[in-house]
Design an enzyme around this catalytic site. Sequence first.
Site, PDB file in Angstrom:
ATOM      1  N   ASN A   1       9.858  80.809  96.841  1.00  0.00           N
ATOM      2  CA  ASN A   1       9.247  79.256  96.917  1.00  0.00           C
ATOM      3  C   ASN A   1       8.811  79.270  98.403  1.00  0.00           C
ATOM      4  O   ASN A   1       9.671  79.237  99.440  1.00  0.00           O
ATOM      5  CB  ASN A   1      10.321  78.382  96.759  1.00  0.00           C
ATOM      6  CG  ASN A   1       9.959  77.123  96.946  1.00  0.00           C
ATOM      7  OD1 ASN A   1       8.960  76.790  97.559  1.00  0.00           O
ATOM      8  ND2 ASN A   1      10.902  76.211  96.494  1.00  0.00           N
TER       9      ASN A   1
ATOM     10  N   ALA B   1       7.919  77.265 100.333  1.00  0.00           N
ATOM     11  CA  ALA B   1       8.747  75.841 101.042  1.00  0.00           C
ATOM     12  C   ALA B   1      10.089  76.235 101.531  1.00  0.00           C
ATOM     13  O   ALA B   1      10.433  75.462 102.309  1.00  0.00           O
ATOM     14  CB  ALA B   1       8.504  74.795 100.268  1.00  0.00           C
ATOM     15  N   CYS B   2      10.630  77.363 101.129  1.00  0.00           N
ATOM     16  CA  CYS B   2      11.962  77.689 101.372  1.00  0.00           C
ATOM     17  C   CYS B   2      12.084  78.568 102.657  1.00  0.00           C
ATOM     18  O   CYS B   2      11.319  79.711 102.660  1.00  0.00           O
ATOM     19  CB  CYS B   2      12.646  78.523 100.166  1.00  0.00           C
ATOM     20  SG  CYS B   2      14.057  79.371 100.564  1.00  0.00           S
ATOM     21  N   SER B   3      12.743  78.196 103.575  1.00  0.00           N
ATOM     22  CA  SER B   3      13.030  78.850 104.879  1.00  0.00           C
ATOM     23  C   SER B   3      13.480  80.324 104.570  1.00  0.00           C
ATOM     24  O   SER B   3      13.112  81.317 105.405  1.00  0.00           O
ATOM     25  CB  SER B   3      13.458  78.095 105.984  1.00  0.00           C
ATOM     26  OG  SER B   3      15.021  77.956 105.327  1.00  0.00           O
TER      27      SER B   3
ATOM     28  N   ARG C   1      10.908  82.412 103.423  1.00  0.00           N
ATOM     29  CA  ARG C   1       9.901  82.815 104.396  1.00  0.00           C
ATOM     30  C   ARG C   1      10.650  83.786 105.520  1.00  0.00           C
ATOM     31  O   ARG C   1       9.866  84.970 105.685  1.00  0.00           O
ATOM     32  CB  ARG C   1       9.487  81.638 105.301  1.00  0.00           C
ATOM     33  CG  ARG C   1       8.533  80.587 104.455  1.00  0.00           C
ATOM     34  CD  ARG C   1       8.011  79.540 105.269  1.00  0.00           C
ATOM     35  NE  ARG C   1       8.712  78.937 106.023  1.00  0.00           N
ATOM     36  CZ  ARG C   1       9.489  77.776 105.659  1.00  0.00           C
ATOM     37  NH1 ARG C   1       9.243  77.276 104.529  1.00  0.00           N
ATOM     38  NH2 ARG C   1      10.278  77.059 106.474  1.00  0.00           N
TER      39      ARG C   1
END
Length: 121
Positions: A6, A8-10, A13
């Site tokens: 996802n 948006a997930c740190s 990333r």
Amino acid sequence: MEIWINPACSKCRSAVQLLDAEGADYTVRRYLEDVPSPDEIRAVLDRLGLEPWDITRTQEADAKELGLKDWPRAADARERWITALAEHPKLIQRPIITAEDGSAVVGRTEEAVRDALGRRP
């Protein structure tokens, strides 16, 4: 190697940054857009050696709405959990990395990502 993320997930990333830094050959699957089928979820669970409740984000709003906290964690309830994950992909723990040796890891830590990188057939 494939990584389910996802964006948006740190943690996702960070995992992608580490894979890039190590020069890994991998494909990205944005699993909220390219939702895994129940069969794909079963296959990843087999590779992880886990049960569906082990990779379920039980604190998500969808989980609370479904009442997952009260669902049995038993073999006869397994398909119900898999169906819930397929219908509500936001509930799937992330990132999941499928390694070259046929296994998989939930890559929430640098150590787990490095573990996946080191798994060779």
